[in-house]
Design an enzyme around this catalytic site. Structure first.
Site, PDB file in Angstrom:
ATOM      1  N   GLY A  57       0.815  -1.200   0.000  1.00  0.00           N
ATOM      2  CA  GLY A  57       0.000   0.000   0.000  1.00  0.00           C
ATOM      3  C   GLY A  57       0.848   1.248   0.000  1.00  0.00           C
ATOM      4  CB  SER A  58       0.036   4.726  -0.956  1.00  0.00           C
ATOM      5  OG  SER A  58      -1.012   4.963  -0.036  1.00  0.00           O
ATOM      6  CB  THR A  59       0.645   4.626   4.343  1.00  0.00           C
ATOM      7  OG1 THR A  59      -0.497   5.341   3.876  1.00  0.00           O
ATOM      8  CG2 THR A  59       1.244   5.379   5.514  1.00  0.00           C
ATOM      9  N   GLY A  96      -1.051  -1.790   5.779  1.00  0.00           N
ATOM     10  CA  GLY A  96      -2.238  -0.974   5.639  1.00  0.00           C
ATOM     11  C   GLY A  96      -3.480  -1.800   5.904  1.00  0.00           C
ATOM     12  CB  ALA A  97      -6.370  -1.953   7.232  1.00  0.00           C
ATOM     13  CE  LYS A 144      -3.488  -6.556   6.111  1.00  0.00           C
ATOM     14  NZ  LYS A 144      -3.075  -5.429   5.230  1.00  0.00           N
ATOM     15  N   GLY A 171      -5.520  -5.573  -2.220  1.00  0.00           N
ATOM     16  CA  GLY A 171      -4.353  -5.717  -3.079  1.00  0.00           C
ATOM     17  C   GLY A 171      -4.009  -7.163  -3.414  1.00  0.00           C
ATOM     18  CD  GLU A 231      -1.644  -7.741   2.903  1.00  0.00           C
ATOM     19  OE1 GLU A 231      -1.278  -6.841   2.131  1.00  0.00           O
ATOM     20  OE2 GLU A 231      -2.839  -7.956   3.183  1.00  0.00           O
ATOM     21  CE  LYS A 247      -8.217   3.117   2.407  1.00  0.00           C
ATOM     22  NZ  LYS A 247      -6.851   2.594   2.336  1.00  0.00           N
TER      23      LYS A 247
END
Length: 232
Positions: free
Chosen positions: A45-47, A100-101, A112, A115, A121, A139
């Site tokens: 994920g992006s973060t 992430g979630a 989750k 992706g 995960e 989220k």
């Protein structure tokens, strides 16, 4: 000798990152947790991508030995690009991790798997004493299933068994997730398919109930894990 081709010389990430300034701050915060010798579970994920970059920069600046256990090929390739040595759960256990979630409720229960890396995960999260969940405010939900279906990683031979079992549970909307850049369904890194099921309510026992269906490899419900939510 390192690869010098174009793909080896750039991180694996496509498109802009929303709320980038806020996510950069959370990524910087997470990078402060790393210590020399840490083994870290690396989410997607992006973060998580930004956090990985910050952690790698700090490890390089301090000349620390840090090992990464990635949860996807994307994360693995980015670890390699940013200079973090990768290992696996066969060789090491994470000291901690981050990910992430798609949804987080008030009891720190998660959905989750948007992706497609939910199986890996969950293996890494279940192995980690603590996982930091990095999310933006969109989220956070009043109840799980409010915005997203529950992903199920399923052996392709069992899609009809799984759909029939879900129908017996009262679930009418079940979709086989289709790929965008290839014909046919999404195929996970473990060679399975993903089915998305919409649940009106999600109990604490649902994760175990789904795992008991023959052919379900794993679900995207993460309930009862040691997580700390860090909100952008």
């Amino acid at each position: 000798m390192k690869w010098k081709n174009k793909l080896a010389g750039q991180p694996i990430w496509e498109g802009p990152i929303s709320f980038r300034d806020k996510k950069e701050k959370v990524a910087e915060h997470v990078s402060r947790f790393v210590r020399d010798g840490d083994i870290i579970g690396i989410g997607s994920g992006s973060t998580s991508f930004l956090a990985l970059k910050k952690i790698a920069e700090r490890a390089a600046a301090e000349r620390w030995n840090v090992l990464a256990i990635p949860t996807s090929k994307e994360a693995e390739m980015n670890c390699n690009y940013y200079g973090l040595t990768t290992t696996s759960l066969l060789n090491a256990r994470p000291d901690w991790g981050f990910d992430g979630a798609d949804e987080v409720d008030s009891h720190n229960r998660l959905i989750k798997g948007r992706g497609g890396a939910l199986f890996a995960e969950k293996l890494v999260m279940a192995s980690s004493p603590k996982t930091y969940i990095l999310v933006d405010e969109s989220k956070l939900v009043g109840h799980l299933g409010e915005k997203f279906a529950v992903p199920l990683e399923v052996d392709s031979r069992s899609i009809h068994i799984v759909e029939a079992a879900l129908k017996d549970m009262g679930i009418d909307q079940v979709d086989l997730r289709m790929a965008v850049a290839k014909d046919g369904p999404v195929i996970t890194e473990a060679g399975n398919v993903i089915m998305d099921a919409w649940f009106p309510t999600i109990s604490n026992n649902l994760e175990k109930e789904l795992s008991a269906i023959p052919g379900v490899i794993e679900s995207g419900l993460f309930i009862g894990y040691s997580v700390e939510i860090l909100t952008v």
